[in-house]
Motif scaffolding. Structure first.
Motif: not given
Length: 278
Positions: A49, A8-9, A6, A45
């Protein structure tokens, strides 16, 4: 339902393959790796997602497998019987649903996180074999069989504090999160600090990996500790020059207490720096 990380990840190709393979095989994904390498965050995450619910079961040393299914609250039933409450005639009023039961009841396919399974008793994983395999269990107090509406995606994390039983491992898809390379770490940092000056980032990463390479450290600094350290460097407006050694020899970086978390490692690091300067 393919997972590719994602915003963020940052997920490596190997990790993406492991997640998607576990989903395809409908087997629990067992994730191991150093503390602070994003094992728990993976489940968070992944749920984000896929746009589904995350049900988290954080394991402690006292946690029993039965608690994940349900618990019978006999104390409350006894108290209600003493008070003359009509609820006592239905034993179902005193069945407390556990995290597995919640996951089995979910309409959308949820993510079930069993976090740090190695903290529990050695028999804990074996006690969940049937439930995770068949996705059902029996409630003896109410003579009810609970069957999962849809098979949840199960993520199990372990810090490798103890060995897990072979029978349990056979039922899982396994992946070990390797510690990020400097290039991968730079990608991770960019997610958290998109405006960080390149010179500061370069010097910080250099100092960070030098500390990790110190032989004999009891606990090497992890990704999460690097993020904390960078946050402090930015907050304190530490210049990149402060992270450089003036004579080319080893130096103690500022705010290193964010990276080293026990006195033995701090003493060892200070001693090695002192010896390198002589």
């Amino acid at each position: 339902m393919a997972f590719s990380g994602t915003s963020n990840y940052i997920a490596t190709k190997d990790l993406q393959l492991a997640v998607n393979a576990a989903i395809t095989l409908e087997r629990p994904l067992l994730i191991k790796g150093e503390p602070g390498t994003g094992k728990t965050m993976l489940a968070e995450e992944l749920a984000a997602s896929l746009g589904t619910d995350l049900i988290q079961w954080h394991i402690k040393s006292t946690t029993k497998a039965q608690q994940g299914l349900y618990e019978y609250d006999a104390v409350s039933r006894l108290r209600d019987s003493q008070l003359g409450d009509d609820r006592v005639h239905d034993i179902g009023n005193y069945i407390v649903k556990g995290k597995l039961w919640q996951a089995f009841e979910a309409g959308n396919r949820p993510i079930l996180l069993i976090d740090e399974i190695d903290k529990a008793d050695i028999e804990f994983p074996n006690d969940l074999l049937l439930e995770l395999d068949k996705m059902e269990f029996f409630v003896y107090e109410t003579q009810e069989r609970v069957v999962a509406k849809v098979r949840p995606i199960v993520i199990i994390t372990s810090n490798n504090e103890k060995e897990l039983p072979d029978a349990f491992l056979r039922r899982c898809f396994f992946h070990y999160i390797q510690f990020p390379t400097p290039e991968e770490m730079q990608q991770i940092v960019d997610v958290h600090f998109p405006d960080l000056k390149k010179k500061l980032l370069d010097e910080a990463l250099k100092a960070f990996f030098e500390i990790r390479d110190v032989p004999g450290l009891k606990k090497k600094p992890s990704t999460s500790e690097l993020i904390d350290w960078l946050k402090l460097l930015v907050a304190e407006d530490i210049p990149p020059e402060a992270l450089q050694s003036k004579d080319g020899k080893a130096a103690i970086p500022p705010l290193y207490g964010a990276l080293l978390k026990n006195e033995q490692d701090i003493h060892l690091f200070e001693k090695l720096v002192f010896m390198a300067r002589r």
